[in-house]
Design a protein around this motif. Structure first.
Motif, PDB file in Angstrom:
ATOM      1  N   VAL A  33      45.573  36.580  41.412  1.00  0.00           N
ATOM      2  CA  VAL A  33      45.510  37.899  40.800  1.00  0.00           C
ATOM      3  C   VAL A  33      44.669  38.784  41.723  1.00  0.00           C
ATOM      4  CG1 VAL A  33      44.683  39.223  38.830  1.00  0.00           C
ATOM      5  CG2 VAL A  33      45.812  37.031  38.478  1.00  0.00           C
ATOM      6  N   ILE A  34      45.110  40.021  41.939  1.00  0.00           N
ATOM      7  CA  ILE A  34      44.504  40.904  42.926  1.00  0.00           C
ATOM      8  C   ILE A  34      43.880  42.128  42.260  1.00  0.00           C
ATOM      9  CG2 ILE A  34      44.875  42.151  45.084  1.00  0.00           C
ATOM     10  CD1 ILE A  34      45.434  39.158  45.236  1.00  0.00           C
ATOM     11  N   GLY A  35      42.779  42.587  42.843  1.00  0.00           N
ATOM     12  CA  GLY A  35      42.151  43.816  42.392  1.00  0.00           C
ATOM     13  C   GLY A  35      41.608  44.625  43.559  1.00  0.00           C
ATOM     14  N   TRP A  36      41.430  45.903  43.317  1.00  0.00           N
ATOM     15  CA  TRP A  36      40.784  46.799  44.275  1.00  0.00           C
ATOM     16  C   TRP A  36      39.443  47.258  43.710  1.00  0.00           C
ATOM     17  CZ3 TRP A  36      41.984  47.939  49.229  1.00  0.00           C
ATOM     18  CH2 TRP A  36      43.283  47.654  49.672  1.00  0.00           C
ATOM     19  N   PHE A  37      38.436  47.286  44.566  1.00  0.00           N
ATOM     20  CA  PHE A  37      37.086  47.662  44.201  1.00  0.00           C
ATOM     21  C   PHE A  37      36.552  48.649  45.224  1.00  0.00           C
ATOM     22  CE2 PHE A  37      38.118  43.599  42.515  1.00  0.00           C
ATOM     23  CZ  PHE A  37      37.480  43.501  41.288  1.00  0.00           C
ATOM     24  N   ILE A  48      38.267  49.322  40.348  1.00  0.00           N
ATOM     25  CA  ILE A  48      39.003  50.559  40.140  1.00  0.00           C
ATOM     26  C   ILE A  48      40.467  50.323  39.779  1.00  0.00           C
ATOM     27  CG2 ILE A  48      37.477  52.006  41.528  1.00  0.00           C
ATOM     28  CD1 ILE A  48      39.506  51.725  43.818  1.00  0.00           C
ATOM     29  N   ALA A  49      41.051  49.226  40.236  1.00  0.00           N
ATOM     30  CA  ALA A  49      42.447  48.942  39.940  1.00  0.00           C
ATOM     31  C   ALA A  49      42.683  47.453  40.073  1.00  0.00           C
ATOM     32  CB  ALA A  49      43.375  49.709  40.875  1.00  0.00           C
ATOM     33  N   CYS A  50      43.173  46.824  39.021  1.00  0.00           N
ATOM     34  CA  CYS A  50      43.401  45.387  39.027  1.00  0.00           C
ATOM     35  C   CYS A  50      44.711  45.051  38.345  1.00  0.00           C
ATOM     36  CB  CYS A  50      42.271  44.647  38.306  1.00  0.00           C
ATOM     37  SG  CYS A  50      40.661  44.713  39.126  1.00  0.00           S
ATOM     38  N   PHE A  51      45.377  44.037  38.868  1.00  0.00           N
ATOM     39  CA  PHE A  51      46.497  43.446  38.163  1.00  0.00           C
ATOM     40  C   PHE A  51      45.975  42.546  37.053  1.00  0.00           C
ATOM     41  CE2 PHE A  51      48.870  44.117  42.218  1.00  0.00           C
ATOM     42  CZ  PHE A  51      49.910  44.872  41.688  1.00  0.00           C
ATOM     43  N   TYR A  94      36.146  50.574  50.356  1.00  0.00           N
ATOM     44  CA  TYR A  94      37.118  50.000  49.440  1.00  0.00           C
ATOM     45  C   TYR A  94      37.429  48.564  49.832  1.00  0.00           C
ATOM     46  CZ  TYR A  94      37.974  54.458  47.190  1.00  0.00           C
ATOM     47  OH  TYR A  94      37.839  55.619  46.463  1.00  0.00           O
ATOM     48  N   TYR A  95      37.434  47.687  48.841  1.00  0.00           N
ATOM     49  CA  TYR A  95      37.667  46.266  49.043  1.00  0.00           C
ATOM     50  C   TYR A  95      38.839  45.791  48.198  1.00  0.00           C
ATOM     51  CZ  TYR A  95      32.749  46.356  50.575  1.00  0.00           C
ATOM     52  OH  TYR A  95      31.559  46.634  51.198  1.00  0.00           O
ATOM     53  N   CYS A  96      39.624  44.880  48.742  1.00  0.00           N
ATOM     54  CA  CYS A  96      40.536  44.136  47.899  1.00  0.00           C
ATOM     55  C   CYS A  96      39.937  42.763  47.641  1.00  0.00           C
ATOM     56  CB  CYS A  96      41.941  44.023  48.506  1.00  0.00           C
ATOM     57  SG  CYS A  96      42.049  43.110  50.055  1.00  0.00           S
ATOM     58  N   ALA A  97      40.305  42.185  46.529  1.00  0.00           N
ATOM     59  CA  ALA A  97      39.771  40.898  46.134  1.00  0.00           C
ATOM     60  C   ALA A  97      40.836  40.108  45.390  1.00  0.00           C
ATOM     61  CB  ALA A  97      38.526  41.074  45.260  1.00  0.00           C
ATOM     62  N   ALA A  98      40.675  38.789  45.399  1.00  0.00           N
ATOM     63  CA  ALA A  98      41.640  37.905  44.770  1.00  0.00           C
ATOM     64  C   ALA A  98      40.937  36.823  43.976  1.00  0.00           C
ATOM     65  CB  ALA A  98      42.546  37.270  45.829  1.00  0.00           C
ATOM     66  N   PRO A 110      33.580  42.780  39.762  1.00  0.00           N
ATOM     67  CA  PRO A 110      33.404  41.981  40.980  1.00  0.00           C
ATOM     68  C   PRO A 110      33.116  40.508  40.733  1.00  0.00           C
ATOM     69  CG  PRO A 110      32.295  44.085  41.223  1.00  0.00           C
ATOM     70  CD  PRO A 110      32.749  44.005  39.792  1.00  0.00           C
ATOM     71  N   ASN A 111      32.323  40.182  39.722  1.00  0.00           N
ATOM     72  CA  ASN A 111      31.941  38.793  39.503  1.00  0.00           C
ATOM     73  C   ASN A 111      33.101  37.901  39.100  1.00  0.00           C
ATOM     74  OD1 ASN A 111      29.295  39.218  40.195  1.00  0.00           O
ATOM     75  ND2 ASN A 111      28.525  39.241  38.098  1.00  0.00           N
ATOM     76  N   ASP A 112      34.213  38.481  38.690  1.00  0.00           N
ATOM     77  CA  ASP A 112      35.363  37.691  38.275  1.00  0.00           C
ATOM     78  C   ASP A 112      36.320  37.377  39.417  1.00  0.00           C
ATOM     79  OD1 ASP A 112      34.436  37.516  35.705  1.00  0.00           O
ATOM     80  OD2 ASP A 112      36.060  38.661  34.791  1.00  0.00           O
ATOM     81  N   TYR A 113      35.994  37.800  40.641  1.00  0.00           N
ATOM     82  CA  TYR A 113      36.862  37.585  41.792  1.00  0.00           C
ATOM     83  C   TYR A 113      36.148  36.778  42.868  1.00  0.00           C
ATOM     84  CZ  TYR A 113      40.261  40.716  39.761  1.00  0.00           C
ATOM     85  OH  TYR A 113      41.201  41.275  38.930  1.00  0.00           O
ATOM     86  N   ASP A 114      36.872  35.818  43.440  1.00  0.00           N
ATOM     87  CA  ASP A 114      36.265  34.864  44.366  1.00  0.00           C
ATOM     88  C   ASP A 114      36.450  35.202  45.839  1.00  0.00           C
ATOM     89  OD1 ASP A 114      37.060  31.937  42.316  1.00  0.00           O
ATOM     90  OD2 ASP A 114      35.346  33.288  42.273  1.00  0.00           O
ATOM     91  N   TYR A 115      37.563  35.811  46.202  1.00  0.00           N
ATOM     92  CA  TYR A 115      37.892  36.059  47.606  1.00  0.00           C
ATOM     93  C   TYR A 115      37.902  37.551  47.880  1.00  0.00           C
ATOM     94  CZ  TYR A 115      39.329  31.191  47.444  1.00  0.00           C
ATOM     95  OH  TYR A 115      39.352  29.827  47.274  1.00  0.00           O
ATOM     96  N   TRP A 116      37.269  37.925  48.997  1.00  0.00           N
ATOM     97  CA  TRP A 116      37.076  39.340  49.322  1.00  0.00           C
ATOM     98  C   TRP A 116      37.416  39.657  50.766  1.00  0.00           C
ATOM     99  CZ3 TRP A 116      35.329  43.026  45.807  1.00  0.00           C
ATOM    100  CH2 TRP A 116      34.937  42.511  44.558  1.00  0.00           C
ATOM    101  N   GLY A 117      37.964  40.844  50.975  1.00  0.00           N
ATOM    102  CA  GLY A 117      38.089  41.375  52.316  1.00  0.00           C
ATOM    103  C   GLY A 117      36.787  41.998  52.766  1.00  0.00           C
TER     104      GLY A 117
END
Length: 126
Positions: A33-37, A48-51, A94-98, A110-117
């Motif tokens: 699952v992907i999100g933007w921060f 700011i935007a998450c699936f 701006y970061y994407c995360a998975a 942020p704390n719910d996502y493990d992988y970051w650009g």
């Protein structure tokens, strides 16, 4: 292992548009699952935007809702953030995360996502 690389940031005038890309390698985004921060100077990192767990479910921060759109192209293993009607207050890194899809329900925080650009700088100025 999964690696994420953001691109597409830069300098844009207020009211302008920008599209950010997040290219994944090492694994397929089908399993995540992907999100933007983003993180503005002196402020906390914010979602700011998450699936959701399904790609037809999306979440947007109130500050960007109606202006930003998250999307993905599985064939290219890439996630996008289309940003329209940009404002000076959108200036941030701006970061994407998975997060593994098997984690279950998560919030766009942020704390719910493990992988970051590493992030890409967006500057909106007149």
């Amino acid at each position: 292992q999964l690696q994420l690389v953001e691109s597409g940031g830069g300098l844009v005038q207020p009211g302008g548009s920008l599209r950010l890309s997040c290219a994944a390698s090492g694994s397929t985004l089908d399993y995540y699952v992907i999100g933007w921060f983003r993180q503005a100077p002196g402020k906390e990192r914010e979602g700011i935007a998450c699936f959701g767990r399904s790609d037809d479910i999306t979440y947007y921060a109130g500050s960007v809702k109606g202006r930003f759109t998250i999307s993905r192209d599985n064939a290219k293993n890439t996630v996008y953030l289309q940003m329209n009607s940009l404002k000076p207050e959108d200036t941030a890194v701006y970061y994407c995360a998975a997060d593994p899809i098997t984690t279950g329900q998560r919030m766009c925080i942020p704390n719910d996502y493990d992988y970051w650009g590493q992030g890409t700088q967006v500057t909106v100025s007149s």
